[in-house]
Design a protein around this motif. Structure first.
Motif, PDB file in Angstrom:
ATOM      1  N   LEU A  97       0.896  -1.236  -0.087  1.00 43.40           N
ATOM      2  CA  LEU A  97      -0.112  -0.115   0.078  1.00 43.40           C
ATOM      3  C   LEU A  97       1.071   1.255  -0.204  1.00 43.40           C
ATOM      4  O   LEU A  97       1.900   1.255   0.584  1.00 43.40           O
ATOM      5  CB  LEU A  97      -1.002  -0.092   1.274  1.00 43.40           C
ATOM      6  N   TYR A  98       0.341   2.422  -0.735  1.00 42.60           N
ATOM      7  CA  TYR A  98       0.930   3.529  -0.594  1.00 42.60           C
ATOM      8  C   TYR A  98      -0.128   4.480  -0.244  1.00 42.60           C
ATOM      9  O   TYR A  98      -1.038   4.723  -1.017  1.00 42.60           O
ATOM     10  CB  TYR A  98       1.576   4.009  -1.910  1.00 42.60           C
ATOM     11  N   GLU A  99      -0.090   5.411   0.701  1.00 43.11           N
ATOM     12  CA  GLU A  99      -1.084   6.350   1.049  1.00 43.11           C
ATOM     13  C   GLU A  99      -2.447   5.811   1.340  1.00 43.11           C
ATOM     14  O   GLU A  99      -3.299   6.249   0.505  1.00 43.11           O
ATOM     15  CB  GLU A  99      -1.107   7.449   0.224  1.00 43.11           C
ATOM     16  N   LYS A 100      -2.465   4.665   1.955  1.00 43.20           N
ATOM     17  CA  LYS A 100      -3.840   3.963   2.202  1.00 43.20           C
ATOM     18  C   LYS A 100      -4.400   3.440   0.763  1.00 43.20           C
ATOM     19  O   LYS A 100      -5.694   3.300   0.606  1.00 43.20           O
ATOM     20  CB  LYS A 100      -4.919   4.944   2.873  1.00 43.20           C
ATOM     21  N   LYS A 101      -3.636   3.247  -0.321  1.00 42.00           N
ATOM     22  CA  LYS A 101      -4.026   2.562  -1.451  1.00 42.00           C
ATOM     23  C   LYS A 101      -3.170   1.369  -1.859  1.00 42.00           C
ATOM     24  O   LYS A 101      -2.015   1.465  -1.759  1.00 42.00           O
ATOM     25  CB  LYS A 101      -4.273   3.596  -2.806  1.00 42.00           C
ATOM     26  N   VAL A 102      -4.065   0.218  -2.151  1.00 40.37           N
ATOM     27  CA  VAL A 102      -3.132  -0.567  -2.901  1.00 40.37           C
ATOM     28  C   VAL A 102      -2.585  -0.593  -4.140  1.00 40.37           C
ATOM     29  O   VAL A 102      -3.174   0.080  -5.035  1.00 40.37           O
ATOM     30  CB  VAL A 102      -3.927  -1.959  -2.767  1.00 40.37           C
ATOM     31  N   VAL A 103      -1.041  -0.696  -4.194  1.00 41.05           N
ATOM     32  CA  VAL A 103      -0.347  -0.170  -5.371  1.00 41.05           C
ATOM     33  C   VAL A 103       0.112  -1.427  -6.162  1.00 41.05           C
ATOM     34  O   VAL A 103       0.398  -1.326  -7.363  1.00 41.05           O
ATOM     35  CB  VAL A 103       0.857   0.723  -5.180  1.00 41.05           C
ATOM     36  N   GLN A 104       0.470  -2.516  -5.432  1.00 42.89           N
ATOM     37  CA  GLN A 104       1.036  -3.704  -6.157  1.00 42.89           C
ATOM     38  C   GLN A 104       0.885  -4.957  -5.226  1.00 42.89           C
ATOM     39  O   GLN A 104       0.510  -4.674  -4.039  1.00 42.89           O
ATOM     40  CB  GLN A 104       2.392  -3.624  -6.578  1.00 42.89           C
ATOM     41  N   TYR A 105       0.925  -6.043  -5.751  1.00 43.81           N
ATOM     42  CA  TYR A 105       0.832  -7.258  -5.165  1.00 43.81           C
ATOM     43  C   TYR A 105       1.667  -8.131  -5.720  1.00 43.81           C
ATOM     44  O   TYR A 105       2.037  -8.166  -6.892  1.00 43.81           O
ATOM     45  CB  TYR A 105      -0.538  -7.949  -4.961  1.00 43.81           C
ATOM     46  N   ALA A 106       2.135  -9.323  -4.840  1.00 47.20           N
ATOM     47  CA  ALA A 106       3.004 -10.558  -5.397  1.00 47.20           C
ATOM     48  C   ALA A 106       2.484 -11.694  -4.787  1.00 47.20           C
ATOM     49  O   ALA A 106       1.947 -11.854  -3.585  1.00 47.20           O
ATOM     50  CB  ALA A 106       4.357 -10.196  -5.071  1.00 47.20           C
ATOM     51  N   GLU A 107       2.383 -12.762  -5.606  1.00 47.53           N
ATOM     52  CA  GLU A 107       2.092 -14.161  -5.327  1.00 47.53           C
ATOM     53  C   GLU A 107       3.295 -15.118  -5.013  1.00 47.53           C
ATOM     54  O   GLU A 107       4.075 -15.176  -5.900  1.00 47.53           O
ATOM     55  CB  GLU A 107       1.074 -14.694  -6.374  1.00 47.53           C
ATOM     56  N   ILE A 108       3.529 -15.475  -3.726  1.00 49.34           N
ATOM     57  CA  ILE A 108       4.904 -16.160  -3.404  1.00 49.34           C
ATOM     58  C   ILE A 108       4.538 -17.498  -3.158  1.00 49.34           C
ATOM     59  O   ILE A 108       3.703 -17.849  -2.180  1.00 49.34           O
ATOM     60  CB  ILE A 108       5.343 -15.463  -2.184  1.00 49.34           C
ATOM     61  N   GLU A 109       5.036 -18.329  -3.922  1.00 49.39           N
ATOM     62  CA  GLU A 109       4.904 -19.842  -4.104  1.00 49.39           C
ATOM     63  C   GLU A 109       5.439 -20.343  -2.698  1.00 49.39           C
ATOM     64  O   GLU A 109       6.634 -19.991  -2.351  1.00 49.39           O
ATOM     65  CB  GLU A 109       5.290 -20.549  -5.123  1.00 49.39           C
ATOM     66  N   ARG A 110       4.778 -21.257  -2.030  1.00 50.19           N
ATOM     67  CA  ARG A 110       5.026 -21.742  -0.989  1.00 50.19           C
ATOM     68  C   ARG A 110       6.146 -23.022  -1.163  1.00 50.19           C
ATOM     69  O   ARG A 110       6.961 -23.303  -0.266  1.00 50.19           O
ATOM     70  CB  ARG A 110       3.835 -22.447  -0.201  1.00 50.19           C
TER      71      ARG A 110
END
Length: 132
Positions: A97-110
């Motif tokens: 998040l940046y300034e209370k907004k989602v900006v990016q995400y990642a899916e991390i394999e277990r």
């Protein structure tokens, strides 16, 4: 009167589209960087700041099977989870998040390791790698 109603509808539609976070970018480059760190058995943690080239002030790592309602409560924003983590056991979901907004995400394999669950900031950016 019709013009006024049309104007209200246009403003409302624009507001809804502007609030939609479905255009949040998945950061596959970050995912690959994390995999490289995990594959090196000498590493015991991932320092996110080293691998993020975008502005963020908070990140949250979610475990497998985390429901979208729980994600939204933790983030404090409405995030439409594109990963479907609520029904998956093969990934962690890392949301920035940046300034209370989602900006990016990642899916991390277990398959590459498990991770400590934590809330992160640029000054506290270490995810512990748990090896078996």
């Amino acid at each position: 009167m019709k013009k006024r109603i049309l104007l209200i509808c246009i403003v409302f539609f624009t507001f809804l589209v502007g609030c939609n976070q479905n255009n949040v970018q998945r950061n596959t480059d970050l995912e690959e960087s994390i995999y490289s760190v995990v594959e090196d058995k000498n590493n015991s943690e991932i320092n996110l700041k080293t691998y993020t080239k975008f502005n963020w002030d908070r990140a949250v790592l979610f475990r497998p099977y985390t429901m979208e309602d729980d994600i939204n409560k933790k983030l404090g924003v409405d995030f439409k989870d594109p990963s479907g983590i609520g029904s998956r056991d093969d990934i962690y979901l890392l949301v920035f998040l940046y300034e209370k907004k989602v900006v990016q995400y990642a899916e991390i394999e277990r398959q590459r390791g498990d991770f400590s669950l934590t809330e992160l900031t640029p000054s506290n950016d270490a995810i512990k790698i748990i090896r078996y």
